[in-house]
Design a protein around this motif. Sequence first.
Motif, PDB file in Angstrom:
ATOM      1  N   ALA A   4     -17.703  24.063  12.514  1.00 16.94           N
ATOM      2  CA  ALA A   4     -17.233  22.813  11.927  1.00 16.94           C
ATOM      3  C   ALA A   4     -16.273  22.136  12.901  1.00 16.94           C
ATOM      4  N   PHE A   5     -16.464  20.850  13.139  1.00 13.61           N
ATOM      5  CA  PHE A   5     -15.632  20.070  14.054  1.00 13.61           C
ATOM      6  C   PHE A   5     -14.939  18.930  13.321  1.00 13.61           C
ATOM      7  N   MET A  19     -18.700  18.907  21.101  1.00 19.19           N
ATOM      8  CA  MET A  19     -19.784  19.265  20.182  1.00 19.19           C
ATOM      9  C   MET A  19     -21.090  19.412  20.957  1.00 19.19           C
ATOM     10  N   LYS A  20     -21.354  18.490  21.849  1.00 12.23           N
ATOM     11  CA  LYS A  20     -22.570  18.555  22.674  1.00 12.23           C
ATOM     12  C   LYS A  20     -22.564  19.835  23.505  1.00 12.23           C
ATOM     13  N   VAL A  29     -23.665  22.768  14.867  1.00 12.90           N
ATOM     14  CA  VAL A  29     -22.392  22.084  14.648  1.00 12.90           C
ATOM     15  C   VAL A  29     -22.486  21.107  13.484  1.00 12.90           C
ATOM     16  N   MET A  30     -21.331  20.878  12.855  1.00 15.07           N
ATOM     17  CA  MET A  30     -21.206  19.849  11.821  1.00 15.07           C
ATOM     18  C   MET A  30     -19.947  19.059  12.129  1.00 15.07           C
ATOM     19  N   ASP A  31     -20.079  17.747  12.138  1.00 11.62           N
ATOM     20  CA  ASP A  31     -18.960  16.855  12.415  1.00 11.62           C
ATOM     21  C   ASP A  31     -18.359  16.386  11.097  1.00 11.62           C
ATOM     22  N   LEU A 116     -12.241  27.147  27.328  1.00  4.76           N
ATOM     23  CA  LEU A 116     -11.499  27.707  26.195  1.00  4.76           C
ATOM     24  C   LEU A 116     -12.418  27.918  24.995  1.00  4.76           C
ATOM     25  N   ILE A 117     -13.222  26.923  24.716  1.00  2.00           N
ATOM     26  CA  ILE A 117     -14.160  27.019  23.590  1.00  2.00           C
ATOM     27  C   ILE A 117     -15.167  28.134  23.841  1.00  2.00           C
TER      28      ILE A 117
END
Length: 145
Positions: A4-5, A19-20, A29-31, A116-117
């Motif tokens: 979740a973003f 996200m990309k 992913v979900m924005d 980091l991600i």
Amino acid sequence: MKIAFGSDPNATEYKEKMMKYVVGLGHEVMDFGSDDPIYAHVAIQVAEQVAAKKYDRGILFCGTGLGMMLAANKVKGAYAAVVGDVYSAQRACLSNNCNIITLGSQVTGEKKAEALIHEYLECTYIYNDRSGKKVDAIIEYEQRH
């Protein structure tokens, strides 16, 4: 994993790039948006979804990552850490069982944010003698209050 973003309006473009990147790593992913100038609303929404286990983890963005972290941590079952270096990104998961990380779009370059991600998403918390009792103490306190 399902991630979740969310972000504040100033970090919209940054969030979209991250996200990309995460999709490229093979995650779903979900924005949850970035239009609300009260970033706490987005942080809380993401944190609620992650705490309810509808998403495996969350990633939030604002100028420094601090405001998003503070707001997300108000949700029971959400454990957010602002990360600014690879070791902290790893330890957020490995030592602290954080289900959300936050980053600052105004203080963290895009390539560093990707690193980091990546490190955070590669880690899996495993209960152990070094950290397990510390994480338990946080959860026990949260459950009592």
